[in-house]
Design a protein around this motif. Structure first.
Motif, PDB file in Angstrom:
ATOM      1  N   ILE A 186      25.996 -22.438  12.736  1.00  0.00           N
ATOM      2  CA  ILE A 186      25.429 -23.452  12.225  1.00  0.00           C
ATOM      3  C   ILE A 186      26.365 -23.170  10.969  1.00  0.00           C
ATOM      4  O   ILE A 186      26.961 -23.825   9.638  1.00  0.00           O
ATOM      5  CB  ILE A 186      24.483 -24.023  12.238  1.00  0.00           C
ATOM      6  N   THR A 187      25.236 -22.017  10.267  1.00  0.00           N
ATOM      7  CA  THR A 187      25.625 -21.791   8.818  1.00  0.00           C
ATOM      8  C   THR A 187      27.095 -21.423   8.560  1.00  0.00           C
ATOM      9  O   THR A 187      27.633 -21.719   7.716  1.00  0.00           O
ATOM     10  CB  THR A 187      24.229 -20.441   7.980  1.00  0.00           C
ATOM     11  N   PHE A 188      27.242 -20.294   9.480  1.00  0.00           N
ATOM     12  CA  PHE A 188      28.715 -19.736   9.149  1.00  0.00           C
ATOM     13  C   PHE A 188      30.047 -21.226   9.333  1.00  0.00           C
ATOM     14  O   PHE A 188      30.904 -20.974   8.046  1.00  0.00           O
ATOM     15  CB  PHE A 188      29.101 -18.685   9.654  1.00  0.00           C
ATOM     16  N   THR A 189      29.969 -22.110  10.358  1.00  0.00           N
ATOM     17  CA  THR A 189      30.197 -22.786  10.218  1.00  0.00           C
ATOM     18  C   THR A 189      30.573 -23.931   9.010  1.00  0.00           C
ATOM     19  O   THR A 189      31.637 -24.509   8.675  1.00  0.00           O
ATOM     20  CB  THR A 189      29.988 -23.584  11.933  1.00  0.00           C
ATOM     21  N   ILE A 190      29.418 -24.531   8.942  1.00  0.00           N
ATOM     22  CA  ILE A 190      29.893 -24.930   7.320  1.00  0.00           C
ATOM     23  C   ILE A 190      29.341 -24.503   6.063  1.00  0.00           C
ATOM     24  O   ILE A 190      30.810 -24.727   5.748  1.00  0.00           O
ATOM     25  CB  ILE A 190      27.710 -25.291   7.285  1.00  0.00           C
ATOM     26  N   LEU A 191      29.698 -23.598   6.360  1.00  0.00           N
ATOM     27  CA  LEU A 191      30.433 -21.816   4.875  1.00  0.00           C
ATOM     28  C   LEU A 191      32.233 -22.518   4.835  1.00  0.00           C
ATOM     29  O   LEU A 191      32.712 -22.018   4.420  1.00  0.00           O
ATOM     30  CB  LEU A 191      29.777 -20.711   4.775  1.00  0.00           C
ATOM     31  N   ALA A 192      32.415 -22.180   6.026  1.00  0.00           N
ATOM     32  CA  ALA A 192      33.725 -22.329   6.886  1.00  0.00           C
ATOM     33  C   ALA A 192      34.232 -23.335   5.801  1.00  0.00           C
ATOM     34  O   ALA A 192      35.607 -23.601   5.983  1.00  0.00           O
ATOM     35  CB  ALA A 192      34.394 -21.848   8.704  1.00  0.00           C
ATOM     36  N   ILE A 193      34.321 -24.317   6.262  1.00  0.00           N
ATOM     37  CA  ILE A 193      33.756 -25.876   5.873  1.00  0.00           C
ATOM     38  C   ILE A 193      34.483 -26.127   4.781  1.00  0.00           C
ATOM     39  O   ILE A 193      34.695 -26.192   3.551  1.00  0.00           O
ATOM     40  CB  ILE A 193      33.255 -26.969   7.174  1.00  0.00           C
ATOM     41  N   LYS A 194      32.439 -25.799   4.267  1.00  0.00           N
ATOM     42  CA  LYS A 194      32.819 -25.840   2.760  1.00  0.00           C
ATOM     43  C   LYS A 194      33.109 -25.337   2.225  1.00  0.00           C
ATOM     44  O   LYS A 194      34.011 -26.155   0.643  1.00  0.00           O
ATOM     45  CB  LYS A 194      31.412 -25.772   2.602  1.00  0.00           C
ATOM     46  N   PHE A 195      33.492 -24.144   2.248  1.00  0.00           N
ATOM     47  CA  PHE A 195      34.341 -23.368   1.320  1.00  0.00           C
ATOM     48  C   PHE A 195      35.801 -22.266   2.387  1.00  0.00           C
ATOM     49  O   PHE A 195      35.294 -21.163   2.876  1.00  0.00           O
ATOM     50  CB  PHE A 195      33.375 -21.704   0.234  1.00  0.00           C
ATOM     51  N   PRO A 196      37.225 -22.839   2.183  1.00  0.00           N
ATOM     52  CA  PRO A 196      36.920 -22.321   3.219  1.00  0.00           C
ATOM     53  C   PRO A 196      38.051 -20.719   2.756  1.00  0.00           C
ATOM     54  O   PRO A 196      37.597 -20.339   1.261  1.00  0.00           O
ATOM     55  CB  PRO A 196      38.838 -22.481   3.476  1.00  0.00           C
ATOM     56  N   GLU A 197      38.228 -20.111   3.353  1.00  0.00           N
ATOM     57  CA  GLU A 197      38.664 -18.547   3.551  1.00  0.00           C
ATOM     58  C   GLU A 197      39.314 -18.605   3.107  1.00  0.00           C
ATOM     59  O   GLU A 197      39.784 -18.085   4.290  1.00  0.00           O
ATOM     60  CB  GLU A 197      36.904 -17.053   3.934  1.00  0.00           C
ATOM     61  N   THR A 198      40.032 -16.656   2.651  1.00  0.00           N
ATOM     62  CA  THR A 198      41.358 -16.089   3.253  1.00  0.00           C
ATOM     63  C   THR A 198      40.482 -14.391   3.425  1.00  0.00           C
ATOM     64  O   THR A 198      39.554 -14.103   3.290  1.00  0.00           O
ATOM     65  CB  THR A 198      42.477 -15.964   2.390  1.00  0.00           C
ATOM     66  N   PRO A 199      41.220 -14.225   5.061  1.00  0.00           N
ATOM     67  CA  PRO A 199      41.087 -12.867   5.547  1.00  0.00           C
ATOM     68  C   PRO A 199      41.156 -12.027   4.309  1.00  0.00           C
ATOM     69  O   PRO A 199      41.921 -11.885   3.459  1.00  0.00           O
ATOM     70  CB  PRO A 199      41.997 -12.915   6.400  1.00  0.00           C
ATOM     71  N   ARG A 200      40.228 -10.732   4.389  1.00  0.00           N
ATOM     72  CA  ARG A 200      40.485  -9.675   3.318  1.00  0.00           C
ATOM     73  C   ARG A 200      40.338  -8.114   4.273  1.00  0.00           C
ATOM     74  O   ARG A 200      40.131  -8.789   5.707  1.00  0.00           O
ATOM     75  CB  ARG A 200      39.180  -9.306   2.472  1.00  0.00           C
ATOM     76  N   VAL A 201      41.139  -6.932   3.708  1.00  0.00           N
ATOM     77  CA  VAL A 201      41.101  -6.005   4.417  1.00  0.00           C
ATOM     78  C   VAL A 201      40.085  -5.004   4.034  1.00  0.00           C
ATOM     79  O   VAL A 201      39.894  -5.004   2.747  1.00  0.00           O
ATOM     80  CB  VAL A 201      42.561  -5.223   4.411  1.00  0.00           C
ATOM     81  N   GLY A 202      39.183  -4.690   4.335  1.00  0.00           N
ATOM     82  CA  GLY A 202      37.910  -3.585   4.161  1.00  0.00           C
ATOM     83  C   GLY A 202      38.666  -2.243   4.685  1.00  0.00           C
ATOM     84  O   GLY A 202      39.915  -2.008   4.852  1.00  0.00           O
TER      85      GLY A 202
END
Length: 90
Positions: free
Chosen positions: A22-38
């Protein structure tokens, strides 16, 4: 659900997993992200890193049990260190 042995630790485990999702779903909606390479040289998102963390933590706990390293709650500390490393460098 009488067929399943619901204990307090089992219930806590599933509640924590549900809370993480639930937390990660809310974070994805509220703060869209771009993939990163590690260090794995693949693009990962927060959800990918959460999946890698959960999968790795399961293996850490199985190895901990199999090798009888010490009390099982200490495996949680190892999992937390592993999770911090995954979210920092992967």
């Amino acid at each position: 659900m009488a067929w399943m042995a619901w204990t307090t630790p089992t219930a806590i485990f599933f509640l924590v997993i549900a809370a993480l999702l639930i937390t990660f779903t809310i974070l994805a909606i509220k703060f869209p992200e771009t993939p990163r390479v590690g260090i794995l040289r693949i693009e990962t998102t927060r959800g990918d890193r959460l999946f890698i963390t959960l999968l790795g933590s399961a293996f850490i706990n199985l190895i901990w049990l199999g090798l009888e390293v010490g009390p099982q709650p200490y495996a949680l500390l190892a999992c937390l260190v592993y999770a911090a490393a995954v979210f920092r460098w992967v």
